[in-house]
Design an enzyme around this catalytic site. Structure first.
Site, PDB file in Angstrom:
ATOM      1  N   ASP A  49       0.892  -1.163   0.000  1.00 43.26           N
ATOM      2  CA  ASP A  49       0.000   0.000   0.000  1.00 43.26           C
ATOM      3  C   ASP A  49       0.924   1.205   0.000  1.00 43.26           C
ATOM      4  O   ASP A  49       1.663   1.439   0.968  1.00 43.26           O
ATOM      5  CB  ASP A  49      -0.896  -0.019   1.246  1.00 43.26           C
ATOM      6  N   ASN A  76       3.264   2.937 -10.724  1.00 44.85           N
ATOM      7  CA  ASN A  76       2.021   3.015 -11.496  1.00 44.85           C
ATOM      8  C   ASN A  76       0.798   3.287 -10.625  1.00 44.85           C
ATOM      9  O   ASN A  76      -0.168   3.896 -11.094  1.00 44.85           O
ATOM     10  CB  ASN A  76       1.844   1.690 -12.259  1.00 44.85           C
ATOM     11  N   SER A 122       0.531  11.719 -16.265  1.00 47.14           N
ATOM     12  CA  SER A 122      -0.624  11.973 -17.134  1.00 47.14           C
ATOM     13  C   SER A 122      -0.458  13.338 -17.777  1.00 47.14           C
ATOM     14  O   SER A 122       0.068  14.269 -17.150  1.00 47.14           O
ATOM     15  CB  SER A 122      -1.892  11.960 -16.284  1.00 47.14           C
ATOM     16  N   TYR A 174      -5.936  15.807  -8.963  1.00 44.65           N
ATOM     17  CA  TYR A 174      -5.239  14.883  -9.864  1.00 44.65           C
ATOM     18  C   TYR A 174      -4.187  15.626 -10.691  1.00 44.65           C
ATOM     19  O   TYR A 174      -3.043  15.186 -10.810  1.00 44.65           O
ATOM     20  CB  TYR A 174      -6.266  14.202 -10.766  1.00 44.65           C
ATOM     21  N   VAL A 176      -2.635  18.406 -10.024  1.00 40.33           N
ATOM     22  CA  VAL A 176      -1.501  18.849  -9.202  1.00 40.33           C
ATOM     23  C   VAL A 176      -0.630  17.655  -8.813  1.00 40.33           C
ATOM     24  O   VAL A 176       0.605  17.747  -8.814  1.00 40.33           O
ATOM     25  CB  VAL A 176      -1.992  19.629  -7.965  1.00 40.33           C
ATOM     26  N   VAL A 207      -6.947   5.819 -21.345  1.00 34.82           N
ATOM     27  CA  VAL A 207      -7.005   4.361 -21.537  1.00 34.82           C
ATOM     28  C   VAL A 207      -8.254   3.757 -20.871  1.00 34.82           C
ATOM     29  O   VAL A 207      -8.637   4.166 -19.772  1.00 34.82           O
ATOM     30  CB  VAL A 207      -5.736   3.727 -20.916  1.00 34.82           C
ATOM     31  N   ARG A 208      -8.817   2.753 -21.529  1.00 31.49           N
ATOM     32  CA  ARG A 208      -9.997   2.060 -20.987  1.00 31.49           C
ATOM     33  C   ARG A 208      -9.619   1.148 -19.819  1.00 31.49           C
ATOM     34  O   ARG A 208      -9.287  -0.018 -20.005  1.00 31.49           O
ATOM     35  CB  ARG A 208     -10.671   1.221 -22.089  1.00 31.49           C
TER      36      ARG A 208
HETATM   37  P1  NDP Z   1      -6.998   1.727 -12.190  1.00 39.11           P
HETATM   38  O1  NDP Z   1      -7.958   2.474 -11.361  1.00 39.11           O
HETATM   39  O2  NDP Z   1      -7.499   0.729 -13.164  1.00 39.11           O
HETATM   40  O3  NDP Z   1      -5.906   1.019 -11.277  1.00 39.11           O
HETATM   41  C1  NDP Z   1      -5.273   1.744 -10.265  1.00 39.11           C
HETATM   42  C2  NDP Z   1      -4.255   0.861  -9.587  1.00 39.11           C
HETATM   43  O4  NDP Z   1      -3.632   1.615  -8.545  1.00 39.11           O
HETATM   44  C3  NDP Z   1      -4.891  -0.369  -8.939  1.00 39.11           C
HETATM   45  O5  NDP Z   1      -4.003  -1.446  -9.077  1.00 39.11           O
HETATM   46  C4  NDP Z   1      -4.999   0.068  -7.495  1.00 39.11           C
HETATM   47  O6  NDP Z   1      -5.004  -1.005  -6.573  1.00 39.11           O
HETATM   48  C5  NDP Z   1      -3.707   0.851  -7.351  1.00 39.11           C
HETATM   49  N1  NDP Z   1      -3.723   1.658  -6.132  1.00 39.11           N
HETATM   50  C6  NDP Z   1      -4.558   2.661  -5.799  1.00 39.11           C
HETATM   51  N2  NDP Z   1      -4.273   3.111  -4.551  1.00 39.11           N
HETATM   52  C7  NDP Z   1      -3.222   2.357  -4.105  1.00 39.11           C
HETATM   53  C8  NDP Z   1      -2.471   2.316  -2.912  1.00 39.11           C
HETATM   54  N3  NDP Z   1      -2.727   3.140  -1.871  1.00 39.11           N
HETATM   55  N4  NDP Z   1      -1.456   1.426  -2.800  1.00 39.11           N
HETATM   56  C9  NDP Z   1      -1.175   0.576  -3.817  1.00 39.11           C
HETATM   57  N5  NDP Z   1      -1.874   0.540  -4.968  1.00 39.11           N
HETATM   58  C10 NDP Z   1      -2.871   1.431  -5.109  1.00 39.11           C
HETATM   59  O7  NDP Z   1      -6.158   2.846 -12.941  1.00 39.11           O
HETATM   60  P2  NDP Z   1      -5.256   2.797 -14.246  1.00 39.11           P
HETATM   61  O8  NDP Z   1      -4.699   1.444 -14.446  1.00 39.11           O
HETATM   62  O9  NDP Z   1      -5.992   3.457 -15.329  1.00 39.11           O
HETATM   63  O10 NDP Z   1      -4.099   3.823 -13.810  1.00 39.11           O
HETATM   64  C11 NDP Z   1      -2.773   3.431 -13.545  1.00 39.11           C
HETATM   65  C12 NDP Z   1      -1.915   4.686 -13.570  1.00 39.11           C
HETATM   66  O11 NDP Z   1      -2.039   5.311 -14.853  1.00 39.11           O
HETATM   67  C13 NDP Z   1      -2.328   5.750 -12.544  1.00 39.11           C
HETATM   68  O12 NDP Z   1      -1.178   6.327 -11.994  1.00 39.11           O
HETATM   69  C14 NDP Z   1      -3.092   6.751 -13.387  1.00 39.11           C
HETATM   70  O13 NDP Z   1      -3.075   8.031 -12.822  1.00 39.11           O
HETATM   71  C15 NDP Z   1      -2.348   6.681 -14.694  1.00 39.11           C
HETATM   72  N6  NDP Z   1      -3.089   7.173 -15.844  1.00 39.11           N
HETATM   73  C16 NDP Z   1      -4.229   6.537 -16.263  1.00 39.11           C
HETATM   74  C17 NDP Z   1      -4.929   7.016 -17.350  1.00 39.11           C
HETATM   75  C18 NDP Z   1      -6.153   6.346 -17.881  1.00 39.11           C
HETATM   76  O14 NDP Z   1      -6.777   6.895 -18.836  1.00 39.11           O
HETATM   77  N7  NDP Z   1      -6.546   5.185 -17.380  1.00 39.11           N
HETATM   78  C19 NDP Z   1      -4.493   8.226 -18.061  1.00 39.11           C
HETATM   79  C20 NDP Z   1      -3.281   8.808 -17.548  1.00 39.11           C
HETATM   80  C21 NDP Z   1      -2.630   8.286 -16.480  1.00 39.11           C
HETATM   81  P3  NDP Z   1      -6.380  -1.539  -5.865  1.00 39.11           P
HETATM   82  O15 NDP Z   1      -6.935  -2.586  -6.804  1.00 39.11           O
HETATM   83  O16 NDP Z   1      -5.909  -2.084  -4.566  1.00 39.11           O
HETATM   84  O17 NDP Z   1      -7.301  -0.355  -5.725  1.00 39.11           O
END
Ligand code: NDP
Length: 253
Positions: A49, A76, A122, A174, A176, A207-208
């Site tokens: 976490d 990520n 992002s 987000y 910031v 991304v989806r």
């Molecule tokens: P998702 O919401 O699909 O996945 C987010 C991931 O982050 C999950 O694995 C989640 O784990 C994990 N997470 C959240 N909080 C914590 C925490 N406290 N500790 C550990 N893990 C954590 O998002 P995406 O896959 O779309 O996003 C991944 C990255 O890409 C992010 O940084 C996002 O900002 C960035 N991004 C995404 C875009 C998009 O269009 N999708 C565009 C630009 C950037 P859990 O399952 O435990 O919640």
């Protein structure tokens, strides 16, 4: 003589872009340590976490205990919350900025010299959304860790006082958080240059995923490929560091 595979650690690797990044790195021959809050299944699932200092320390200790060195670290894990108030700001920064910083600082000793660190950022963090004076502070070539934290804390305090718009901040936790992680990538790239560790920020595009939603134009494969490019790019001595990329092309801060 068998050579051990290169090793990559990906945070937030249980779904979305993190899961696909882990899959693509494994397909390229990496041993992938998949770190997430709720790891299930086979080996190489690691609990993390990013907002919990004990969880971060335990992961760092396990790497040391198992004598594992990282060729690649992909920060990520991230959240994008609905709404905008001081609590949303606090929680968003805790994961997207302070969490990523804490993880990186704890794991840098385990990253091999010549390795790569990727900050999944992002285009939403682009500084065009900020007032010129703030933009200049983020882009200051001499920005220190303390100055960056001060700058972001001043956003938190402005939100609490309802003064963020007057002070030139976007009304988005987000944005910031991602501008902050970009600045962090730049300053860490300078710090780690003597160890030839490349540090870059990457935008995967819209991304989806659970975060991006069904209307997003890009597949998770394409988004993860943008991340994997920065993690594995091997352009010889001219390898980029301290940059911001989408699909292997530099994009504006
Ligand atoms: P998702 O919401 O699909 O996945 C987010 C991931 O982050 C999950 O694995 C989640 O784990 C994990 N997470 C959240 N909080 C914590 C925490 N406290 N500790 C550990 N893990 C954590 O998002 P995406 O896959 O779309 O996003 C991944 C990255 O890409 C992010 O940084 C996002 O900002 C960035 N991004 C995404 C875009 C998009 O269009 N999708 C565009 C630009 C950037 P859990 O399952 O435990 O919640």
């Amino acid at each position: 003589m068998s050579q051990s595979p290169p090793t990559a650690l990906v945070t937030g690797a249980n779904r979305g872009l993190g899961l696909e990044t882990a899959r693509q790195l494994a397909a390229r021959g990496y041993r992938v340590l998949s770190a997430s809050r709720d790891p299930r299944g086979e080996a190489d699932r690691w609990t993390l976490d990013v907002t919990d200092a004990r969880s971060i320390a335990a992961l760092a200790e396990r790497l040391t205990r198992e004598n594992l060195r990282l060729d690649v670290l992909v920060n990520n894990a991230g959240i994008s919350m609905k709404g905008f108030d001081a609590e949303v700001v606090r929680r968003t920064l805790a994961v997207n900025l302070y969490g990523a910083i804490a993880v990186t600082d704890a794991l840098v000793p385990s990253v091999r010299d010549g390795g790569a660190i990727v900050m999944v950022s992002s285009g939403m963090g682009e500084l065009s959304a900020f007032a010129p004076a703030l933009r200049a502070r983020f882009l200051d070539a001499g920005l220190t860790r303390a100055a960056l934290i001060d700058l972001v804390r001043s956003f938190e305090s402005a939100v609490e006082k309802g003064r963020h718009v007057a002070e030139g901040w976007p009304a988005s936790a987000y944005r910031v958080s991602k501008a902050g992680i970009n600045a962090w990538a730049r300053l860490l790239a300078r710090e780690l240059a003597p160890r030839r560790i490349r540090v870059n920020a990457v935008c995967p595009g819209w991304v989806r995923t659970d975060m991006g939603g069904d209307a997003a134009p890009r597949s998770v494969d394409a988004g993860a490929a943008s991340i994997v490019w920065a993690a594995t790019y091997d352009g010889g001595s001219g390898q980029p560091t301290g940059g911001f990329f989408r699909d292997g092309h530099a994009i504006p801060w």
